[in-house]
Design a protein around this motif. Structure first.
Motif, PDB file in Angstrom:
ATOM      1  N   LEU A  86       0.868  -1.171   0.000  1.00 54.73           N
ATOM      2  CA  LEU A  86       0.000   0.000   0.000  1.00 54.73           C
ATOM      3  C   LEU A  86       0.903   1.219   0.000  1.00 54.73           C
ATOM      4  O   LEU A  86       1.770   1.354   0.857  1.00 54.73           O
ATOM      5  CB  LEU A  86      -0.889  -0.014   1.235  1.00 54.73           C
ATOM      6  N   LYS A  87       0.704   2.088  -0.980  1.00 49.06           N
ATOM      7  CA  LYS A  87       1.453   3.343  -1.062  1.00 49.06           C
ATOM      8  C   LYS A  87       0.469   4.489  -0.943  1.00 49.06           C
ATOM      9  O   LYS A  87      -0.683   4.380  -1.379  1.00 49.06           O
ATOM     10  CB  LYS A  87       2.200   3.442  -2.388  1.00 49.06           C
ATOM     11  N   SER A  88       0.934   5.606  -0.362  1.00 49.06           N
ATOM     12  CA  SER A  88       0.059   6.781  -0.279  1.00 49.06           C
ATOM     13  C   SER A  88       0.880   8.044  -0.445  1.00 49.06           C
ATOM     14  O   SER A  88       2.062   8.085  -0.103  1.00 49.06           O
ATOM     15  CB  SER A  88      -0.689   6.813   1.056  1.00 49.06           C
ATOM     16  N   GLN A  89       0.217   9.058  -0.985  1.00 53.99           N
ATOM     17  CA  GLN A  89       0.830  10.383  -1.100  1.00 53.99           C
ATOM     18  C   GLN A  89      -0.291  11.409  -1.179  1.00 53.99           C
ATOM     19  O   GLN A  89      -1.396  11.113  -1.612  1.00 53.99           O
ATOM     20  CB  GLN A  89       1.727  10.477  -2.329  1.00 53.99           C
ATOM     21  N   ALA A  90       0.012  12.615  -0.731  1.00 56.34           N
ATOM     22  CA  ALA A  90      -0.977  13.689  -0.788  1.00 56.34           C
ATOM     23  C   ALA A  90      -1.441  13.855  -2.230  1.00 56.34           C
ATOM     24  O   ALA A  90      -0.638  13.838  -3.159  1.00 56.34           O
ATOM     25  CB  ALA A  90      -0.377  14.988  -0.262  1.00 56.34           C
ATOM     26  N   HIS A  91      -2.742  14.009  -2.410  1.00 59.05           N
ATOM     27  CA  HIS A  91      -3.284  14.105  -3.770  1.00 59.05           C
ATOM     28  C   HIS A  91      -4.126  15.371  -3.949  1.00 59.05           C
ATOM     29  O   HIS A  91      -3.784  16.236  -4.723  1.00 59.05           O
ATOM     30  CB  HIS A  91      -4.106  12.855  -4.093  1.00 59.05           C
ATOM     31  N   PHE A  92      -5.229  15.448  -3.234  1.00 62.26           N
ATOM     32  CA  PHE A  92      -6.040  16.663  -3.232  1.00 62.26           C
ATOM     33  C   PHE A  92      -5.742  17.363  -1.913  1.00 62.26           C
ATOM     34  O   PHE A  92      -6.108  16.871  -0.845  1.00 62.26           O
ATOM     35  CB  PHE A  92      -7.532  16.346  -3.341  1.00 62.26           C
ATOM     36  N   THR A  93      -5.075  18.514  -1.987  1.00 64.56           N
ATOM     37  CA  THR A  93      -4.597  19.142  -0.762  1.00 64.56           C
ATOM     38  C   THR A  93      -5.592  20.146  -0.192  1.00 64.56           C
ATOM     39  O   THR A  93      -6.377  20.752  -0.922  1.00 64.56           O
ATOM     40  CB  THR A  93      -3.237  19.827  -0.985  1.00 64.56           C
ATOM     41  N   GLN A  94      -5.494  20.297   1.120  1.00 66.85           N
ATOM     42  CA  GLN A  94      -6.391  21.181   1.850  1.00 66.85           C
ATOM     43  C   GLN A  94      -6.373  22.599   1.288  1.00 66.85           C
ATOM     44  O   GLN A  94      -7.416  23.206   1.080  1.00 66.85           O
ATOM     45  CB  GLN A  94      -5.991  21.180   3.325  1.00 66.85           C
ATOM     46  N   THR A  95      -5.208  23.131   1.025  1.00 63.34           N
ATOM     47  CA  THR A  95      -5.096  24.517   0.555  1.00 63.34           C
ATOM     48  C   THR A  95      -5.358  24.642  -0.937  1.00 63.34           C
ATOM     49  O   THR A  95      -6.195  25.434  -1.363  1.00 63.34           O
ATOM     50  CB  THR A  95      -3.693  25.068   0.886  1.00 63.34           C
ATOM     51  N   GLN A  96      -4.672  23.854  -1.724  1.00 64.53           N
ATOM     52  CA  GLN A  96      -4.758  23.997  -3.179  1.00 64.53           C
ATOM     53  C   GLN A  96      -6.104  23.573  -3.753  1.00 64.53           C
ATOM     54  O   GLN A  96      -6.637  24.222  -4.643  1.00 64.53           O
ATOM     55  CB  GLN A  96      -3.649  23.194  -3.845  1.00 64.53           C
ATOM     56  N   HIS A  97      -6.676  22.478  -3.249  1.00 60.24           N
ATOM     57  CA  HIS A  97      -7.886  21.932  -3.862  1.00 60.24           C
ATOM     58  C   HIS A  97      -9.168  22.207  -3.065  1.00 60.24           C
ATOM     59  O   HIS A  97     -10.245  22.270  -3.648  1.00 60.24           O
ATOM     60  CB  HIS A  97      -7.742  20.422  -4.053  1.00 60.24           C
ATOM     61  N   PHE A  98      -9.058  22.314  -1.757  1.00 59.15           N
ATOM     62  CA  PHE A  98     -10.256  22.428  -0.920  1.00 59.15           C
ATOM     63  C   PHE A  98     -10.454  23.801  -0.285  1.00 59.15           C
ATOM     64  O   PHE A  98     -11.353  23.971   0.541  1.00 59.15           O
ATOM     65  CB  PHE A  98     -10.243  21.356   0.181  1.00 59.15           C
ATOM     66  N   ARG A  99      -9.611  24.764  -0.630  1.00 56.34           N
ATOM     67  CA  ARG A  99      -9.726  26.117  -0.074  1.00 56.34           C
ATOM     68  C   ARG A  99      -9.825  26.101   1.455  1.00 56.34           C
ATOM     69  O   ARG A  99     -10.627  26.824   2.052  1.00 56.34           O
ATOM     70  CB  ARG A  99     -10.928  26.838  -0.663  1.00 56.34           C
ATOM     71  N   ASP A 100      -9.079  25.206   2.062  1.00 56.34           N
ATOM     72  CA  ASP A 100      -9.032  25.055   3.518  1.00 56.34           C
ATOM     73  C   ASP A 100     -10.365  24.639   4.143  1.00 56.34           C
ATOM     74  O   ASP A 100     -10.568  24.798   5.343  1.00 56.34           O
ATOM     75  CB  ASP A 100      -8.520  26.343   4.191  1.00 56.34           C
TER      76      ASP A 100
END
Length: 182
Positions: A148-162
């Motif tokens: 199982l590998k994981s990495q940030a994909h949809f980020t809080q700041t860039q994609h979700f406007r915090d």
């Protein structure tokens, strides 16, 4: 109903009725919507979204039903740009069925479907604080000898406007697990 509420371990399925796993139908949309809404911290989609999933994506979605109640749900789809990968959008298990292994059983059922015959990779996104999802997918990958590998994909700041926590892309390479098992 009381028997369902007392289920807590996978071995309980041998003593109690086992949920029927099946492809959803459009009429399941409202019951799926109710289940997802009861499974915090899952994101609630519109009832229309769940209706479309049950209708248009039925070959890659799973309903678990026990005593005419939807106790489990997986929404998933094969990536249009990578037909070797199935993306699991949501896994929901009712409180009455938690701790029974139903999530893993539904994932395994999904991968046995004709629509997933050529799947070599499973992906999903999970926020860091969703411990139940991390446990499910870690257990699922370990049971298959997969990494199982994981990495940030949809980020809080860039994609979700915090407004929402970062979603980590989780990838389980099923072809590697098959190769290592051979």
């Amino acid at each position: 109903m009381e028997a369902v509420l007392s289920m807590r371990h996978a071995r309980d399925f041998s003593r109690k009725a086992f949920p029927v796993l099946r492809k959803p139908e459009a009429e399941d949309g409202p019951r799926v919507w109710d289940l997802v809404r009861s499974c915090k911290p899952l994101d609630e989609n519109s009832m229309y979204c769940n209706l479309i999933q049950c209708d248009h994506f039925r070959d890659t979605c799973v309903v678990a039903e026990l005593n005419d109640e939807v106790v489990g749900w997986i929404s998933a789809y094969v990536l249009p740009y990578d037909t070797d990968t199935v993306f699991v959008w949501q896994v929901a298990v009712s409180e009455a069925a938690r701790g029974t292994g139903l999530g893993s059983i539904m994932l395994s059922s999904l991968l046995r479907r004709d629509a997933c015959r050529d799947i070599k990779s499973l992906q999903t996104t999970i926020t860091r604080d969703n411990m139940a999802s991390w446990a499910l997918f870690r257990k699922f990958s370990q049971a298959r000898g997969a990494v199982l590998k994981s990495q940030a994909h949809f980020t809080q700041t860039q994609h979700f406007r915090d407004r929402q926590s970062t979603e980590y892309m989780v990838t389980i390479d099923l072809s590697e697990a098959t190769r290592l098992a051979a």
